[in-house]
Design a protein around this motif. Structure first.
Motif, PDB file in Angstrom:
ATOM      1  N   ILE A  44       1.084  -1.089   0.053  1.00  0.00           N
ATOM      2  CA  ILE A  44      -0.059   0.097  -0.135  1.00  0.00           C
ATOM      3  C   ILE A  44       0.912   1.263   0.006  1.00  0.00           C
ATOM      4  O   ILE A  44       0.716   2.169  -0.782  1.00  0.00           O
ATOM      5  N   ARG A  45       1.847   1.326   0.732  1.00  0.00           N
ATOM      6  CA  ARG A  45       2.875   2.516   0.730  1.00  0.00           C
ATOM      7  C   ARG A  45       3.545   2.674  -0.463  1.00  0.00           C
ATOM      8  O   ARG A  45       3.805   3.552  -0.737  1.00  0.00           O
ATOM      9  N   THR A  48       0.897   4.690  -2.306  1.00  0.00           N
ATOM     10  CA  THR A  48       0.339   5.680  -1.726  1.00  0.00           C
ATOM     11  C   THR A  48       1.578   6.829  -1.405  1.00  0.00           C
ATOM     12  O   THR A  48       2.261   7.351  -2.159  1.00  0.00           O
ATOM     13  N   GLU A  52       2.158   6.478   4.728  1.00  0.00           N
ATOM     14  CA  GLU A  52       0.894   6.340   4.866  1.00  0.00           C
ATOM     15  C   GLU A  52       0.393   5.432   6.027  1.00  0.00           C
ATOM     16  O   GLU A  52       1.037   4.520   6.394  1.00  0.00           O
ATOM     17  N   VAL A  54      -1.517   2.757   7.715  1.00  0.00           N
ATOM     18  CA  VAL A  54      -2.086   1.448   7.216  1.00  0.00           C
ATOM     19  C   VAL A  54      -2.587   0.399   8.148  1.00  0.00           C
ATOM     20  O   VAL A  54      -1.795  -0.386   8.668  1.00  0.00           O
ATOM     21  N   GLN A  63     -10.256  -1.329   3.866  1.00  0.00           N
ATOM     22  CA  GLN A  63      -9.925  -0.182   3.848  1.00  0.00           C
ATOM     23  C   GLN A  63      -9.651   0.135   2.389  1.00  0.00           C
ATOM     24  O   GLN A  63      -8.841  -0.619   1.855  1.00  0.00           O
ATOM     25  N   TYR A  65      -7.634   2.804  -0.338  1.00  0.00           N
ATOM     26  CA  TYR A  65      -6.543   3.868  -0.465  1.00  0.00           C
ATOM     27  C   TYR A  65      -6.546   4.214  -1.953  1.00  0.00           C
ATOM     28  O   TYR A  65      -6.483   3.588  -2.916  1.00  0.00           O
ATOM     29  N   ASP A  66      -6.495   5.677  -2.213  1.00  0.00           N
ATOM     30  CA  ASP A  66      -6.367   6.171  -3.170  1.00  0.00           C
ATOM     31  C   ASP A  66      -4.791   6.409  -3.795  1.00  0.00           C
ATOM     32  O   ASP A  66      -4.179   7.258  -3.062  1.00  0.00           O
ATOM     33  N   GLY A  67      -4.256   5.424  -4.688  1.00  0.00           N
ATOM     34  CA  GLY A  67      -3.038   5.606  -4.913  1.00  0.00           C
ATOM     35  C   GLY A  67      -2.714   6.674  -6.071  1.00  0.00           C
ATOM     36  O   GLY A  67      -3.460   7.302  -6.449  1.00  0.00           O
ATOM     37  N   THR A  71      -6.314   3.083  -7.395  1.00  0.00           N
ATOM     38  CA  THR A  71      -6.863   2.704  -6.178  1.00  0.00           C
ATOM     39  C   THR A  71      -6.621   1.378  -5.622  1.00  0.00           C
ATOM     40  O   THR A  71      -7.224   0.531  -6.441  1.00  0.00           O
TER      41      THR A  71
END
Length: 147
Positions: A44-45, A48, A52, A54, A63, A65-67, A71
Motif C-alpha cells: 500500500i505504501r 500511496t 501512509e 495502514v 480500507q 486507499y487512493d494511490g 486505487t
C-alpha cells in the motif's frame, strides 16, 4: 523465497505494488503473525506515500486507499462467515475501479478473482518462507528488484 525480516517482507510488498494493475488482486494467506500485514503495508505504501497510515482492516473489513496510479482496496476476510459477504463489501467494485489486496482469501471458498497472485507466508525459523502462485494476468510477470 526466504525473507529474513520485516524489512524484506515490506520490500516484497513494495515490489508487488509496483507491478499491480487495475482489475488484479494479491491474495495473502498464512497463520496469524506470519507477516501478512507487514507485506500489505509495504504494498500500500508503494502505491500511496511512504508514511501512509495502514491500519489492519480486521474490524472495518475493508480500507480503501487512493494511490498515485490506482486505487487499492485492502480486505481482511478473517471474520466473514460466507463468501458472498466479500462481494457485499464491494470486492467486484474494487476490482472494476482499481485493485484488491485480500487477506484470508480462503474465506472466499474458491470464488477468487481470476487475475491474482496468491502469496502464502509461513514461518521459517526467525524469517519467513513465501510461495507465490500467479493466475491469469500475473502469469509470467516479473517483479523486478526487491529494492
Amino acid at each position: 523465497m526466504i525473507l529474513a525480516d520485516d524489512a524484506a517482507t515490506a520490500r516484497l510488498g513494495a515490489a508487488l505494488g509496483r507491478v499491480l494493475g487495475v482489475g488484479e488482486a494479491v491474495c495473502l494467506s498464512g497463520p496469524l503473525g506470519a507477516g501478512k500485514s507487514t507485506l500489505a503495508r509495504g504494498l500500500i505504501r508503494s502505491l500511496t506515500t511512504p508514511d501512509e497510515d495502514v491500519p489492519s482492516p480486521t474490524f472495518t473489513l475493508v480500507q480503501v486507499y487512493d494511490g498515485r496510479r490506482l486505487t487499492i482496496a485492502h480486505f481482511d476476510l478473517y471474520r466473514l462467515s460466507r463468501p458472498d459477504e466479500a462481494y457485499e463489501l464491494g470486492l467486484d467494485e474494487a476490482l472494476d475501479e482499481g485493485a484488491a489486496l485480500i487477506e484470508w482469501p480462503e474465506r472466499l471458498e474458491g470464488r477468487l478473482p481470476a487475475d491474482r497472485l496468491d502469496v502464502e507466508i509461513a514461518f521459517d525459523g526467525d524469517g519467513r518462507r513465501v510461495r507465490m502462485t500467479p493466475h491469469g494476468a500475473w502469469q509470467g510477470r516479473s517483479l523486478g528488484t526487491l529494492d
